[in-house]
Design an enzyme around this catalytic site. Sequence first.
Site, PDB file in Angstrom:
ATOM      1  N   GLU A  24       0.832  -1.212   0.000  1.00  0.00           N
ATOM      2  CA  GLU A  24       0.000   0.000   0.000  1.00  0.00           C
ATOM      3  C   GLU A  24       0.865   1.261   0.000  1.00  0.00           C
ATOM      4  O   GLU A  24       0.823   2.053   0.930  1.00  0.00           O
ATOM      5  CB  GLU A  24      -0.889   0.012   1.262  1.00  0.00           C
ATOM      6  CG  GLU A  24      -1.760  -1.221   1.446  1.00  0.00           C
ATOM      7  CD  GLU A  24      -2.442  -1.263   2.821  1.00  0.00           C
ATOM      8  OE1 GLU A  24      -2.075  -0.476   3.723  1.00  0.00           O
ATOM      9  OE2 GLU A  24      -3.341  -2.089   2.997  1.00  0.00           O
ATOM     10  N   GLY A  77       2.119   4.969  -0.621  1.00  0.00           N
ATOM     11  CA  GLY A  77       1.527   6.280  -0.876  1.00  0.00           C
ATOM     12  C   GLY A  77       2.623   7.265  -1.230  1.00  0.00           C
ATOM     13  O   GLY A  77       2.866   7.596  -2.390  1.00  0.00           O
ATOM     14  N   CYS A 134      -2.159  33.661  11.205  1.00  0.00           N
ATOM     15  CA  CYS A 134      -1.833  34.120  12.552  1.00  0.00           C
ATOM     16  C   CYS A 134      -1.616  32.936  13.491  1.00  0.00           C
ATOM     17  O   CYS A 134      -2.455  32.620  14.319  1.00  0.00           O
ATOM     18  CB  CYS A 134      -2.978  34.995  13.045  1.00  0.00           C
ATOM     19  SG  CYS A 134      -2.642  35.667  14.654  1.00  0.00           S
TER      20      CYS A 134
HETATM   21  C1  LIG Z   1      -1.067   5.983   5.304  1.00  0.00           C
HETATM   22  C2  LIG Z   1      -1.180   4.548   5.030  1.00  0.00           C
HETATM   23  C3  LIG Z   1      -0.464   3.966   3.980  1.00  0.00           C
HETATM   24  C4  LIG Z   1       0.495   4.733   3.092  1.00  0.00           C
HETATM   25  O1  LIG Z   1       1.637   5.130   3.776  1.00  0.00           O
HETATM   26  P1  LIG Z   1       2.868   5.786   2.978  1.00  0.00           P
HETATM   27  O2  LIG Z   1       3.851   6.059   4.032  1.00  0.00           O
HETATM   28  O3  LIG Z   1       2.365   7.019   2.326  1.00  0.00           O
HETATM   29  O4  LIG Z   1       3.351   4.780   2.007  1.00  0.00           O
HETATM   30  C5  LIG Z   1      -0.664   2.627   3.717  1.00  0.00           C
HETATM   31  N1  LIG Z   1      -1.505   1.877   4.483  1.00  0.00           N
HETATM   32  C6  LIG Z   1      -2.200   2.406   5.512  1.00  0.00           C
HETATM   33  C7  LIG Z   1      -3.105   1.543   6.294  1.00  0.00           C
HETATM   34  C8  LIG Z   1      -2.057   3.757   5.831  1.00  0.00           C
HETATM   35  O5  LIG Z   1      -2.728   4.265   6.862  1.00  0.00           O
END
Ligand SMILES: *Cc1c(COP(=O)(O)O)cnc(C)c1O
Length: 423
Positions: free
Chosen positions: A276, A278, A346
Amino acid sequence: MHHFEYRDDELFCEQVPLAKIAAEVGTPVYVYSHATLERHYKVFDNALGANKHIVCYSVKANSNLAVLRTLVAMGAGVDTVSRGEIFRALKVGADPKKIVFSGVGKREDEIVYGLEQGILAFNVESTSELHAIERVAARLGKRAPISLRVNPDVDAETHPYISTGLKKNKFGIGVAEARKTFIDASRMKHIEVVGIDCHIGSQLTKTSPFKDAIARLGELTRSLVKEGVTIRYVDIGGGLGIPYNQEDPPSPAEYGKAIEEAMAAFTGLDVTLICEPGRVIVGNAGVLMTRTLYLKQGEIKNFVIVDAAMNDLIRPAFYDSYHAIWPVKKQSGPQTYVADVVGPICETGDFLARDRALGQKPAEGDLLVLMSAGAYGFTMSSNYNTRQRAAEVMVKGSEYAVVRRREELEDMIKNESVPSFVG
Ligand SMILES: *Cc1c(COP(=O)(O)O)cnc(C)c1O
């Protein structure tokens, strides 16, 4: 690797000068490079080549539809944490059978939505949630596919706010309890156990925590097999870091190799790996461009006041994180000007950089770019101070398009009303 480069001292995204985008779209503006997104996705996917796998891009890092579409078009699945993210993914044609749904607090309407859409798996984070999913699935006459998110108790060695795999964190179920919960779940009529899951944190700069986590998942899976529980998916979460400043995270290839070795813990079991990622996909594929409003010489510090603020990019305030700052037009000659780069809000926390040695002293009106702002940039932005959220632009080759227009004043008040009793 990314496609933001100088040509004759002028910063380009692919073939488009950033100054042109600023002139036509205004600032602050997020700019994403399509070629960089494609490249990062391919490199990551290839790095996992040896294992049977699905890359489920983590939508919360950057959920713009054009970004999602770019990745989905290359075959990506998605990791989501809300009904809204599933909705976005489906809008751009994501395959429901490649959607996983994570998060510690799924509401009932979200569970219903996930079941109706036929997603690949709910990543379940507590026994209470498991029971809630079973209740909803029974009511709908369905079987809910689930993975249990295990908290493997490994230290991701990252910022405490983005470290999620320790016993003290709210995420997942401890190993001992997970074993029992898996066995219970496998006997529930409206639950289908499909996988095991973990996510230990974000911005990891070593492979060892991933390996340790996978080893723990492997042990647990083997003990479950003996109890007759079948695990088909091993979801190891996201978390691979990127270089913002001096960090030296493993390359996707090194990461892939480490994962492949660690997956030996599953030898002989027919499992599909799910990742997963990101940040590693989108982080360096986007920048935040801002214009210098004023320069101010304080008694002990210089301030560069720009038109982007913490509401646009909260990472420096929230995690004390570093974003490199590049001028859109480089001046010649060596110069060093040290300043805090701050927004108009601010709040003392409203800074984008502190005590930063900028290559040159910006002048009023100069454009600056905050690098590596593609992940957790726009998605964490807000209307604080009733500031319109920034526009988002995607560049592909010599073309660009606004992929989210800048908010209008009316956009910010359209959901509000003044009841007659307030006069
Ligand atoms: C945020 C998150 C990701 C992605 O994390 P990265 O550091 O952006 O790769 C993957 N799985 C879960 C469950 C997350 O909460």
